[in-house]
Write an enzyme that holds these catalytic residues in place. Structure first.
Site, PDB file in Angstrom:
ATOM      1  CD  GLU A   1      -9.525  -2.033   8.218  1.00  0.00           C
ATOM      2  OE1 GLU A   1      -9.150  -1.546   7.147  1.00  0.00           O
ATOM      3  OE2 GLU A   1      -8.820  -2.791   8.913  1.00  0.00           O
TER       4      GLU A   1
ATOM      5  CG  ASP B   1      -7.818  -5.294   4.702  1.00  0.00           C
ATOM      6  OD1 ASP B   1      -7.395  -5.500   5.839  1.00  0.00           O
ATOM      7  OD2 ASP B   1      -7.961  -4.155   4.227  1.00  0.00           O
TER       8      ASP B   1
ATOM      9  CD  GLU C   1      -2.935  -1.156   2.303  1.00  0.00           C
ATOM     10  OE1 GLU C   1      -4.088  -1.536   2.071  1.00  0.00           O
ATOM     11  OE2 GLU C   1      -2.561  -0.783   3.427  1.00  0.00           O
TER      12      GLU C   1
END
Length: 710
Positions: free
Chosen positions: A405, A377, A303
């Site tokens: 998240e 993820d 990332e």
């Protein structure tokens, strides 16, 4: 007249006094599960008082003083008595002795240095361990037993942690914000440290030690080089001084390009001699300031973060360079396997395996690879990462999310223990049946010298630590499973509820049931049948139509692959081939869409809209069933929560009730977004008896746009 005024003033002060008294009795959640409130059951209370006339410790062991003080504090609250701390040599009374097991002892003993044993003889209770920290864990175990109003005999026995490094990963930034933090700003007041040490740091350490957590990474994996400066190392040292009293080591996330940005070198190439020397000098400086420093956590070439691949090197080259620097101090390097490239033709699912499996056996013994539980993820439901079982020569640590998240942030109630257990109990078949992920993580399958389970923390500056009061259960569950992954989700939910909310048995049963069902309810209205949604934006709002981003794997359509034919990501040999990264026995479970369990169906198959599933419904009808049932089930959660109102502190009950109202609205929001968007592709009618959403797709899209503008 004067008499009237005096009476009025007295009445006024009495009223104010009562008001403040009432507020002081309210539970704001700060104490977490360490609520040492008086036991009302006299039988249980007396059974403990009889064995707790004193707490005896060796005067030559100041490290045990913390354990004794924690036990003293807990007993005072639970039993309503002050138990003195005395010299271990005292005799003639019944009490609790804390100490270390002598080498010549031949009886049962803990398997490792952090384990403990609690025994009883002639009315005396002994909490013994091989090392000081084990005694501390034993004291908290005894208090946990009392908090649940269990008889003393149920606390007796030996317990040892199954995993060596049990740590929290904080994604906290130096300015105060927390990446994926939903409970306020960072706990760490960097601008006040090291001169001012907030008492809350000690309470944080107590909470962690009470569930066996022994490590914490205090900063974000998207690291700032600032944390490697002398200024910040002394700030971290102030935290470490508090944490070490509770057996907790401190770790840092490091910025791989620090030799350039901080050291002024021309390169950060891990094979460059100057770079290697820079890291040796920096690690030496860290250990001079923090002698018991735990080690380094690294996110590299992921990332946009810099890493060894920037110089044509491998992950092993980068990790081994750091291991060389830290080896003299017996620290560890934890290298994250969360990697993926911006390739429109690739499958992000395969990335970690493709980059790391070929490097098995090439990492230094001081290096551990930290792997997320699933291949993408932190999705609400994922298959286990195929890396587990495919790196037998390299220690693999587990990375779970505790922070929610992709689980509704701090608005939605989602109990995560079933997510942890689902992964840990998955069978990799790497050495035949029974080769579970848990046996890989705890080292028993491949004889790893280092073992680790990490959880991305959900703590923040909110008074109740986690924003949503029920999210405390996820922090608690992580710690308990890191210590003993054989514990059940049910047992942990029951334990936490009794310690945190109520002892009223019908209410405990209802609350535990809400917790245990909450994850599946969330999955049904959010990502049923194996959908995934890690697209950009807020990681919260529903936007399945999102198809524009700076990189293809940051769009929604990359993951769900919805089209006029059907839905789902084909990962069979006819598709991306990602299923081939698993053992044949695992492939057999998921390879055939007709027999693939519904929770994983769309992870591995692109299914036609009208294809009939094992449930007897078509894909479209099953999706409608899941989306609508999930959203409606939040009403059930509200009803069950309302039923326990009289058994719960009013402040906590009102807090959760308000969040459940919000959760219901947002569940309908997600349901409508998915159903209306997918309907444009499937051309199917919403199944009876489900009612068409009141909003149009355009109206839902506009509501999402407004949300993302915040």
């Amino acid at each position: 007249m004067i008499h009237f005024r005096i009476t009025f003033i007295l009445f006024f002060f009495i009223l104010i006094s009562l008001t403040f008294s009432t507020k002081s009795l309210a539970d704001d959640g700060y104490r977490l599960w360490l609520k040492f409130d008086p036991i009302q059951d006299e039988t249980i209370r007396k059974s403990y008082i009889q064995s707790a006339e004193f707490i005896a410790v060796s005067p030559n062991n100041p490290h045990l003083r913390v354990a004794a003080e924690e036990l003293q504090k807990g007993l005072a609250g639970l039993l309503g008595v002050t138990v003195p701390i005395v010299n271990l040599s005292i005799a003639g009374k019944t009490g609790i002795a804390l100490g270390l097991i002598i080498p010549s002892y031949k009886g049962p003993r803990p398997e490792n240095e952090e384990g403990y044993m609690i025994s009883m003889a002639s009315g005396n209770v002994s909490i013994m361990a091989n090392q000081n920290v084990g005694v501390l864990y034993g004291c908290f175990a005894l208090l946990r037993n009392i908090q649940q109003h269990l008889p003393l005999k149920t606390a007796l026995g030996v317990s040892s942690p199954k995993v060596k490094l049990r740590m929290l990963n904080h994604w906290d930034n130096p300015e105060g914000p927390i990446e994926r933090g939903y409970a306020g700003s960072s706990l760490w007041k960097w601008y006040d440290l090291p001169e001012t040490v907030d008492p809350r740091y000690r309470d944080y350490a107590r909470a962690n030690a009470s569930i066996g957590i022994n490590g914490t990474v205090v900063n974000n994996v998207n690291a700032s080089a600032r944390f490697l400066t002398a200024e910040y190392l002394h700030k971290v040292a102030a935290l470490a001084a508090v944490f070490r009293q509770y057996g907790i080591k401190t770790y840092l996330s490091v910025y791989f390009a620090a030799p350039k940005t901080l050291g002024g070198l021309k390169t950060s190439d891990p094979l460059d001699p100057e770079v290697r020397q820079w890291w040796k000098d920096k690690v030496k400086e860290i250990y001079q300031i923090i002698p018991d420093f735990g080690g380094l956590l690294v996110k590299a070439n992921s990332e946009g973060e810099p890493g060894p691949q920037d110089y044509g090197r491998t992950h092993a080259d980068g990790a081994n360079m750091l291991a060389e620097a830290i080896k003299p101090y017996n620290g560890v390097v934890i290298w994250r396997a969360f990697v993926y490239k911006a390739d429109p033709k690739a499958d992000r699912f395969k990335a970690a395996y493709d980059e790391f499996a070929p490097l098995d056996g090439k990492f230094d013994p001081q290096v551990m690879i930290q792997v997320k539980n699933g291949p993408i993820d932190f999705q609400p439901r994922e298959p286990f990462s195929p890396l587990f079982g495919n790196m037998p020569k390299t220690p693999l640590g587990m990375e779970f999310q505790i922070t929610q998240e992709y689980l509704g942030f701090a608005t939605h109630m989602v109990y995560e223990a079933p997510i942890f257990k689902e992964c840990l109990e998955s069978d990799t078949y790497v050495q035949g049946k029974g080769s579970t992920v848990a046996r890989i993580v705890d080292g028993s399958l491949h004889n790893y010298p280092i073992t680790c389970m990490a959880g991305v923390a959900n703590t923040g500056s909110d008074r109740n630590w986690t924003g949503h009061p029920m999210a405390q259960a996820n922090w608690y569950a992580f710690g308990r499973l890191a210590w003993d992954h054989s514990l059940s989700s049910e047992a942990i939910a029951d334990e936490w509820t009794k310690m945190t909310l109520t002892h009223d048995q019908p209410s405990v049963k209802k609350i535990s049931n809400i917790l245990l069902r909450s994850r599946d309810i969330y999955v049904n209205y959010n990502t049923p049948l194996g959908l995934s949604r890690p697209w950009t934006g807020s990681h919260f709002a529903p936007e399945p139509w999102q198809n524009r981003s700076s990189r293809p794997d940051w769009t929604a359509i990359y993951y769900h692959r919805a089209d006029s034919i059907g839905l789902g990501f084909d990962r069979t040999p006819n598709g991306s081939g990602a299923l081939g990264q698993y053992r044949p026995e695992v492939q057999k479970q998921w390879n055939d869409p007709k027999t693939c369990p519904l929770p994983y169906l769309l992870w591995f198959h692109h299914i036609p809209w009208k294809q009939k599933l094992s449930s007897g419904r078509t894909l479209w009808d099953e999706l409608c069933f899941r989306f609508y049932t999930g959203a409606d089930s939040v009403k059930w959660m509200q009803k069950e929560w309302a039923d326990v109102k009289n058994s719960i502190d009013p402040e906590i009950h009102a807090n959760v009730a308000g969040r459940l109202l919000k959760q219901q609205k947002e569940a309908i929001w997600w349901r409508d977004a998915w159903v209306l968007y997918l309907q444009t592709l499937s051309k199917q009618y919403i199944s009876t008896p489900y009612i068409k959403p009141e909003r149009t797709l355009e109206e839902v899209q506009q509501s999402v746009n407004v949300y993302l503008m915040r």
